[in-house]
Design a protein around this motif. Sequence first.
Motif, short mmCIF file in Angstrom:
data_model
loop_
_atom_site.label_atom_id
_atom_site.label_comp_id
_atom_site.label_asym_id
_atom_site.label_seq_id
_atom_site.Cartn_x
_atom_site.Cartn_y
_atom_site.Cartn_z
N PHE A 38 8.22 -3.63 9.25
CA PHE A 38 7.25 -3.12 8.27
C PHE A 38 7.08 -1.60 8.37
O PHE A 38 6.02 -1.07 8.06
CB PHE A 38 5.90 -3.81 8.49
N MET A 68 0.85 -1.19 0.00
CA MET A 68 0.00 0.00 0.00
C MET A 68 0.89 1.25 0.00
O MET A 68 1.66 1.47 0.94
CB MET A 68 -0.91 0.00 1.23
N LYS A 69 0.80 2.04 -1.02
CA LYS A 69 1.67 3.20 -1.14
C LYS A 69 1.13 4.36 -0.32
O LYS A 69 -0.06 4.69 -0.39
CB LYS A 69 1.78 3.61 -2.62
N ASP A 70 2.00 4.99 0.46
CA ASP A 70 1.58 6.10 1.32
C ASP A 70 1.51 7.39 0.51
O ASP A 70 2.37 7.66 -0.34
CB ASP A 70 2.56 6.28 2.48
N VAL A 128 -0.59 1.20 6.70
CA VAL A 128 -0.98 -0.04 7.34
C VAL A 128 -0.79 0.05 8.86
O VAL A 128 -1.66 -0.35 9.64
CB VAL A 128 -0.18 -1.23 6.78
N LYS A 156 8.02 0.82 6.66
CA LYS A 156 7.79 1.58 5.43
C LYS A 156 6.31 1.66 5.08
O LYS A 156 5.89 2.50 4.30
CB LYS A 156 8.56 0.94 4.28
N TYR A 157 5.52 0.76 5.67
CA TYR A 157 4.09 0.73 5.36
C TYR A 157 3.33 1.58 6.37
O TYR A 157 2.62 1.07 7.25
CB TYR A 157 3.60 -0.72 5.37
N HIS A 158 3.50 2.89 6.23
CA HIS A 158 2.94 3.82 7.21
C HIS A 158 1.43 3.67 7.35
O HIS A 158 0.90 3.64 8.46
CB HIS A 158 3.28 5.26 6.83
#
Length: 432
Positions: A388, A1-3, A394, A390-392
């Motif tokens: 994880f 999922m891109k932030d 989430v 990088k997956y802000h």
Amino acid sequence: MKDNNLVAFIYSQMMNIFILAVMISFLVFIFLNSNQPIKIQGDGVFYYSWLRSAVFDHDLDFHNELEYFAQQDFYSEKFVKENILTSNGKTPNPYAYGTAILWAPFFLVGDLLTVIFDFSRNGYSFFYVFMINFGTWLFGTLALFFIFKSCLLVLHDKEKTDNEYTVLVLLGVWLSTPFLYYQLLAPSMSHIPSLFLSSMLFYLSLKFFYLKDVNPWFFMLVIFLLCATRWQNILIVLAVAPLFVPAFIIKKEEISNSIKHFLIFILPLILFVVCQMLVWENVYGKYLLIPQGHNFVRPEFHGLYVLFSSNRGLFSWSPFLLLVFFGMYYLWLKSRRVAIVVILAFIFTWIINGSLSDLGGGDAFGARRFLEILPFLIMPIVFLGEKFKKYHMVMFLIVGFFVLINLFLINSYRLGLIPRSGEFDLLKLITQ
């Protein structure tokens, strides 16, 4: 999922958000306590009675304290009406005295303010209760600080800019567990002072483990107070012991350090046992006993019940902590010794809580008897978050979801939609 950029910006401001949350919690504390401080009630009556009796009456007979609280507290009324006395002819107090020691500075400030503003100097009026409640709020805030510092030690990362995920996990543990409730809404209980001490013990133990300077006298004081605040905390002291055991065969030049490490553990424990025996002898006329009765701890173990029951099960009320199991693998890869300590703290606390006669803790919000091990349980979740980070989006969604669940439970509990004790249908409550 891109932030997106907004999520990334919010994530970058996590430390400021955390500071803002602490400030808001203080404003909530003021709001809740400014008109009329939250009453000392439940088990808090007995914790507070140690302090009030020692300062005002200069004794350890709690009859007049329980007589005062009888108008608002069931067990105080029971003790007074049934004239329950020990073999020494004193009204008993089956709870630990350590919380009273921690509250003492705040109590004395409250006494001074009472004199200055001409309130009733009786140990019960506005400023006494207000300052006790403030002490609990402060202990909770300091616990957050020491938990965060412990996370940084294990991560070996001192750069605040790289620890947004740690702050986010810390917010999750604070706001999605009974931590928040007992800091703000039940401040006369011993759990937050006890949590403060356990977070400090873990932090100081980690400093020893990572070869940083620690004052041994201060460390021993923390151990003594931790055990004196809740007796089951002796198990937490034992749980951190692996951090002091050399990972190599002891050489001659390390013998003195090993002896030193042993002494800073054993001396405060001996002092605690001696002091506790003397106190019990003064109140009960016996040096050794179980004040709650010999059936309080049973030779039984209801492990699944205290974890998953609707009657204050740890994971039923705080499902955010299930992430501990997913993060343990990553913590184990980083530091097996710290992982072992976390596992021991959980197992020891789980066993004792699963063996008590009152498995749910009576009138309680959530698994209150597990609060002291939150500084340990956060570690695997932090390492899961690091994996994880990088997956802000989430991470925000996960933490936000569990925080909302906790706030929903707090509101339902305060409104009486959840029974004060015992089991209930959680699914039915959610769908109402």
